[in-house]
Write a protein that holds these residues in place. Sequence first.
Motif, PDB file in Angstrom:
ATOM      1  N   UNK A  49       0.842  -1.192   0.000  1.00  0.00           N
ATOM      2  CA  UNK A  49       0.000   0.000   0.000  1.00  0.00           C
ATOM      3  C   UNK A  49       0.877   1.241   0.000  1.00  0.00           C
ATOM      4  N   UNK A  50       0.341   2.317  -0.543  1.00  0.00           N
ATOM      5  CA  UNK A  50       1.091   3.564  -0.609  1.00  0.00           C
ATOM      6  C   UNK A  50       0.111   4.719  -0.514  1.00  0.00           C
ATOM      7  N   UNK A  51       0.562   5.829   0.050  1.00  0.00           N
ATOM      8  CA  UNK A  51      -0.291   7.005   0.192  1.00  0.00           C
ATOM      9  C   UNK A  51       0.501   8.239  -0.222  1.00  0.00           C
ATOM     10  N   UNK A  52      -0.159   9.132  -0.915  1.00  0.00           N
ATOM     11  CA  UNK A  52       0.504  10.361  -1.364  1.00  0.00           C
ATOM     12  C   UNK A  52       0.814  11.271  -0.181  1.00  0.00           C
ATOM     13  N   UNK A  58      -4.490   7.038  -2.589  1.00  0.00           N
ATOM     14  CA  UNK A  58      -4.061   5.805  -1.928  1.00  0.00           C
ATOM     15  C   UNK A  58      -4.015   4.673  -2.949  1.00  0.00           C
ATOM     16  N   UNK A  59      -3.144   3.739  -2.708  1.00  0.00           N
ATOM     17  CA  UNK A  59      -2.902   2.658  -3.642  1.00  0.00           C
ATOM     18  C   UNK A  59      -2.797   1.347  -2.866  1.00  0.00           C
ATOM     19  N   UNK A  66      -9.449  -3.896  -0.338  1.00  0.00           N
ATOM     20  CA  UNK A  66     -10.702  -4.230   0.326  1.00  0.00           C
ATOM     21  C   UNK A  66     -10.525  -4.731   1.749  1.00  0.00           C
ATOM     22  N   UNK A  67      -9.296  -5.050   2.129  1.00  0.00           N
ATOM     23  CA  UNK A  67      -9.023  -5.526   3.493  1.00  0.00           C
ATOM     24  C   UNK A  67      -8.154  -4.554   4.284  1.00  0.00           C
ATOM     25  N   UNK A  68      -7.215  -3.908   3.607  1.00  0.00           N
ATOM     26  CA  UNK A  68      -6.289  -2.977   4.263  1.00  0.00           C
ATOM     27  C   UNK A  68      -6.662  -1.552   3.888  1.00  0.00           C
ATOM     28  N   UNK A  82      -4.396  -0.002   8.522  1.00  0.00           N
ATOM     29  CA  UNK A  82      -5.418  -0.798   9.185  1.00  0.00           C
ATOM     30  C   UNK A  82      -5.584  -2.080   8.395  1.00  0.00           C
ATOM     31  N   UNK A  83      -5.386  -3.199   9.062  1.00  0.00           N
ATOM     32  CA  UNK A  83      -5.441  -4.499   8.393  1.00  0.00           C
ATOM     33  C   UNK A  83      -6.591  -5.299   8.981  1.00  0.00           C
ATOM     34  N   UNK A  84      -7.599  -5.539   8.157  1.00  0.00           N
ATOM     35  CA  UNK A  84      -8.757  -6.338   8.558  1.00  0.00           C
ATOM     36  C   UNK A  84      -8.792  -7.636   7.761  1.00  0.00           C
TER      37      UNK A  84
END
Length: 131
Positions: A49-52, A58-59, A66-68, A82-84
């Motif tokens: 995952x990555x965020x600007x 968000x990527x 769908x989970x993180x 957040x990891x679900x």
Amino acid sequence: QVQLVESGGGLVQSGGSLRLSCTASGFTLEPYATAWFHQAPGKERETVSCISDNGVSTYYTDSVKGRFTISRDNAKNTVYLQMNGLKFEDTGVYYCAAGRTCGWGSFGSGRFLDLYDDEHWGRGTQVTVSS
């Protein structure tokens, strides 16, 4: 001291949740895109995952979409993951890194998520999901 520190890892049952934190010290995280990486036992590290820098973009790689959920609080100099719905295959060490920008690279017929021009790395936090 300039560093990124990950926290929040631990042991969780399959289907459970964890929230990882990546906190910067000695520098301001706000100008940086920030990514989370997963390294499973015996495998190469991959970007999940990555965020600007401003949190607008968000990527996610397909395996966690769908989970993180990645987010950031620049006032706290922290990025979260957040990891679900955790799965056994999510087990491994999770690292965060700060760099210039998030993006997609291509490899053969597929694509992969990447953080470009990475500058700062944390030491990782262990996540273990029991099946």
